[in-house]
Design an enzyme around this catalytic site. Structure first.
Site, PDB file in Angstrom:
ATOM      1  N   HIS A  11      15.079 -16.766 -30.670  1.00 26.03           N
ATOM      2  CA  HIS A  11      14.792 -15.329 -30.790  1.00 26.03           C
ATOM      3  C   HIS A  11      15.783 -14.702 -31.769  1.00 26.03           C
ATOM      4  O   HIS A  11      16.703 -15.333 -32.242  1.00 26.03           O
ATOM      5  CB  HIS A  11      14.834 -14.632 -29.421  1.00 26.03           C
ATOM      6  CG  HIS A  11      16.190 -14.402 -28.837  1.00 26.03           C
ATOM      7  ND1 HIS A  11      16.430 -13.493 -27.833  1.00 26.03           N
ATOM      8  CD2 HIS A  11      17.392 -14.976 -29.118  1.00 26.03           C
ATOM      9  CE1 HIS A  11      17.714 -13.519 -27.522  1.00 26.03           C
ATOM     10  NE2 HIS A  11      18.324 -14.396 -28.272  1.00 26.03           N
TER      11      HIS A  11
ATOM     12  N   CYS B  27      23.219 -11.357 -33.436  1.00 22.86           N
ATOM     13  CA  CYS B  27      21.846 -11.561 -32.961  1.00 22.86           C
ATOM     14  C   CYS B  27      20.824 -11.083 -33.980  1.00 22.86           C
ATOM     15  O   CYS B  27      19.628 -11.368 -33.848  1.00 22.86           O
ATOM     16  CB  CYS B  27      21.624 -10.832 -31.631  1.00 22.86           C
ATOM     17  SG  CYS B  27      22.643 -11.495 -30.309  1.00 22.86           S
TER      18      CYS B  27
ATOM     19  N   HIS C   8      18.255 -17.652 -33.548  1.00 15.37           N
ATOM     20  CA  HIS C   8      19.145 -18.574 -32.831  1.00 15.37           C
ATOM     21  C   HIS C   8      18.420 -18.828 -31.504  1.00 15.37           C
ATOM     22  O   HIS C   8      17.257 -18.432 -31.372  1.00 15.37           O
ATOM     23  CB  HIS C   8      20.541 -17.976 -32.651  1.00 15.37           C
ATOM     24  CG  HIS C   8      20.567 -16.766 -31.787  1.00 15.37           C
ATOM     25  ND1 HIS C   8      20.129 -15.531 -32.219  1.00 15.37           N
ATOM     26  CD2 HIS C   8      20.932 -16.591 -30.489  1.00 15.37           C
ATOM     27  CE1 HIS C   8      20.242 -14.658 -31.232  1.00 15.37           C
ATOM     28  NE2 HIS C   8      20.716 -15.271 -30.171  1.00 15.37           N
TER      29      HIS C   8
ATOM     30  N   HIS D 172      18.437 -20.183 -27.011  1.00 13.10           N
ATOM     31  CA  HIS D 172      19.111 -20.342 -25.724  1.00 13.10           C
ATOM     32  C   HIS D 172      18.321 -21.265 -24.808  1.00 13.10           C
ATOM     33  O   HIS D 172      17.106 -21.404 -24.957  1.00 13.10           O
ATOM     34  CB  HIS D 172      19.248 -18.983 -25.018  1.00 13.10           C
ATOM     35  CG  HIS D 172      20.049 -17.988 -25.772  1.00 13.10           C
ATOM     36  ND1 HIS D 172      21.412 -18.065 -25.884  1.00 13.10           N
ATOM     37  CD2 HIS D 172      19.686 -16.893 -26.479  1.00 13.10           C
ATOM     38  CE1 HIS D 172      21.855 -17.060 -26.618  1.00 13.10           C
ATOM     39  NE2 HIS D 172      20.829 -16.325 -26.997  1.00 13.10           N
TER      40      HIS D 172
ATOM     41  N   ASP E 208       8.498 -21.763 -23.566  1.00 14.06           N
ATOM     42  CA  ASP E 208       9.356 -22.934 -23.826  1.00 14.06           C
ATOM     43  C   ASP E 208       9.056 -23.567 -25.185  1.00 14.06           C
ATOM     44  O   ASP E 208       7.893 -23.806 -25.531  1.00 14.06           O
ATOM     45  CB  ASP E 208       9.139 -23.982 -22.727  1.00 14.06           C
ATOM     46  CG  ASP E 208      10.123 -25.126 -22.846  1.00 14.06           C
ATOM     47  OD1 ASP E 208      11.306 -24.881 -23.172  1.00 14.06           O
ATOM     48  OD2 ASP E 208       9.712 -26.279 -22.624  1.00 14.06           O
ATOM     49  N   HIS E 209      10.126 -23.850 -25.922  1.00 18.63           N
ATOM     50  CA  HIS E 209      10.002 -24.436 -27.261  1.00 18.63           C
ATOM     51  C   HIS E 209       9.199 -23.527 -28.191  1.00 18.63           C
ATOM     52  O   HIS E 209       8.491 -23.999 -29.083  1.00 18.63           O
ATOM     53  CB  HIS E 209       9.429 -25.867 -27.197  1.00 18.63           C
ATOM     54  CG  HIS E 209      10.482 -26.869 -26.803  1.00 18.63           C
ATOM     55  ND1 HIS E 209      11.112 -26.846 -25.594  1.00 18.63           N
ATOM     56  CD2 HIS E 209      11.046 -27.909 -27.485  1.00 18.63           C
ATOM     57  CE1 HIS E 209      11.986 -27.835 -25.528  1.00 18.63           C
ATOM     58  NE2 HIS E 209      11.986 -28.488 -26.657  1.00 18.63           N
TER      59      HIS E 209
ATOM     60  N   GLU F  97      20.435 -15.694 -19.790  1.00 14.22           N
ATOM     61  CA  GLU F  97      20.403 -16.094 -21.203  1.00 14.22           C
ATOM     62  C   GLU F  97      21.494 -17.133 -21.450  1.00 14.22           C
ATOM     63  O   GLU F  97      21.341 -18.052 -22.255  1.00 14.22           O
ATOM     64  CB  GLU F  97      20.636 -14.874 -22.096  1.00 14.22           C
ATOM     65  CG  GLU F  97      20.451 -15.172 -23.564  1.00 14.22           C
ATOM     66  CD  GLU F  97      20.912 -14.042 -24.444  1.00 14.22           C
ATOM     67  OE1 GLU F  97      20.079 -13.196 -24.799  1.00 14.22           O
ATOM     68  OE2 GLU F  97      22.114 -13.980 -24.791  1.00 14.22           O
TER      69      GLU F  97
END
Lengths: 136, 136, 136, 136, 136, 136
Positions: free
Chosen positions: D14, D33, D39, D41, D79-80, D124
């Site tokens: 994100h 950010c 980047h 998490h 996810d991913h 996060e």
């Protein structure tokens, strides 16, 4: 209304002692914690604030600002310190996990812009923690 | 040959200080750890022993016995103590994580029946640990 | 008012089975948990009590006393036991995480001096836990 | 009434960016950010539901069913994935931890049979999480 | 000889892609990691150095110095970055956990005063990590 | 040469018992583990393989394949099972943590394509684990 929690850590020494009691009474009530040479812990602090999410930034609170407040008001004062000998609120109050949680609440309450302090949680060990939600 | 690891914990106070240096030199080298009032940590100890598995019991080492040895030789001596002031090996040796690992090795080596001491690991914080495998 | 939480652990066997159902129905509802040979877990128990902080000791509850109560009322009864076969409250009640939390509440409620039982949390696995706050 | 919590995980990319602002303003408010390359998490999701324990099964909710709902409604979607670029609710909303918690609530609310959604918690990082209890 | 380990963290985006392959071949080999929008992780880095304990300081390595080196050589370069797009060593090398461990070794080797780099461990997730001990 | 570690989990029941001994001898040696009703644990398995990194994929081992092997060879056989009663290698061997590590090595050795099995680590509890590196 959303709740945001940020952790911080500090490593401090402390002991439990009541000046009004005999050494025997201190030993009986406080056990090994009554050792006046002190012992210590890696404390973990979890501070929860609550408020509306700002629709533009998506933040309840500016995280950098929150981190700076925790650092300035708590970590810089408690970390690598002896709580009984160097932190004023524990000069005459036993630095139990309960009292540390209350003291951190008082240090933070009213100092977090745009959000309300909701809870202070202090872990003395991974298997022991205290929560404080304010005076009311 | 199998390796068995058991954890134990102790909470202690300590500081870093070299009597041969000026306070300024201690501050420069040891930073916040040079505070003579002391600070403290929840230390985590991991002791690894190795040996053949006993074909009858399935044990490398009797776990109850290992736990008792760690309790008697280390935890009872270090826990709720000020390492510099109360533990003899740190009277003239700085209680860094490295030196604590070496000291615990010396306390345990040769005292574990039927198994060989392989490694002593000491965590001062979750993000910092030292490993010692013996003198050689 | 402050909330203090203490953790304890117990390792037990259990299975899920309803005698009123066919084996097929047990398999359909309980899946792999219906294996009558049993399986097991390392349970983690978090007990939260609340009350006023004693101004002299700084304690909501005597920690040693709380630990002894958890040990006597829960750990000694559940640890290294088969919950279905050896713990009376699960003779006719499925030992789900939910029911274990309720059962521990009933074992502890009214037995903690000077503080009120607030919450019982039981982890069956690190990714699954149940919270119970009492009957109301 | 009992509360049951189940964890799930997703790994996503994100960034934080407000199209209405200059790059300088984005940098000032969002710091690192605001990097448009993104980047990421390892997010941890904790979903808490509440309800009565079914006296026959001992369940508040069927765990397999709950896991499938989390998988289908959240993990498969997040996810991913790059949250800003691939998840519709973040096309025009900054994917802060707060907003992710609210979005997951909306994805899950009303979809859990026999139990009420009580809380969505999103980590996060291990030291930062947001809790959302619904609109009221 | 003692081994000292320090952890650090960075949050990055990445994807797995081989330019020489068709999209179908990338999907087949890399699965969900082949999503070119990227996904991300909270990486945990554990760097182990070894050496003799300095008899005066009790240190294998100056911890402040080690932390600064990790920050300057790794965290500042990788954290809040897209590894494929912004970190030169991954322009033509797939940023798998294995390759990230090797790349961090090359960034650190020879840069730690008074101690030898012994191991680089990189966690991509809590359940997956790679260890690298150098080229030999 | 790089080392890659993947974790898996299984929840099983077991007990410690030697048929050649009297109940009193079993109690004396195995303590609470000798309860024939069984107790159980959440086991954590860490499997480490080593090899050269494939220059094209960046992999020592295909992670999906490794996960499938762990699932098929270990998790499906041990999870939600009673080790003594349902897993053949523990019919006549006490399922201690040491023996479980050896048994898992034997299940996995030679079955991992392109990489060498290096270490099997089994945690019975977070504070107790065994490592096995093979027969030699």
């Amino acid at each position: 209304m959303i709740y945001l929690t940020r952790k911080a850590e500090f490593s401090s020494a402390h002991y439990y002692w009541n000046e009004a009691w005999s050494p025997e009474e201190n030993d009986r009530v406080f056990g090994r914690c009554a050792n006046r040479n002190g012992h210590g812990h890696n404390y973990t602090l979890e501070v929860t604030v609550c408020g509306e999410v700002d629709p533009v930034t998506g933040f309840v609170v500016d995280l950098k600002e929150l981190k700076d407040i925790l650092e300035r008001e708590v970590v810089r004062v408690y970390d690598h310190r002896h709580l009984n000998l160097e932190v004023p609120e524990f000069a005459a109050t036993v630095p139990t996990t309960e009292n540390i949680a209350v003291a951190i609440w008082r240090r933070l309450d009213g100092r977090i812009p745009h959000a309300k302090l909701y809870r202070v949680r202090v872990y003395e060990m991974p298997d022991l923690f205290a929560d404080y939600y304010g005076e009311a």
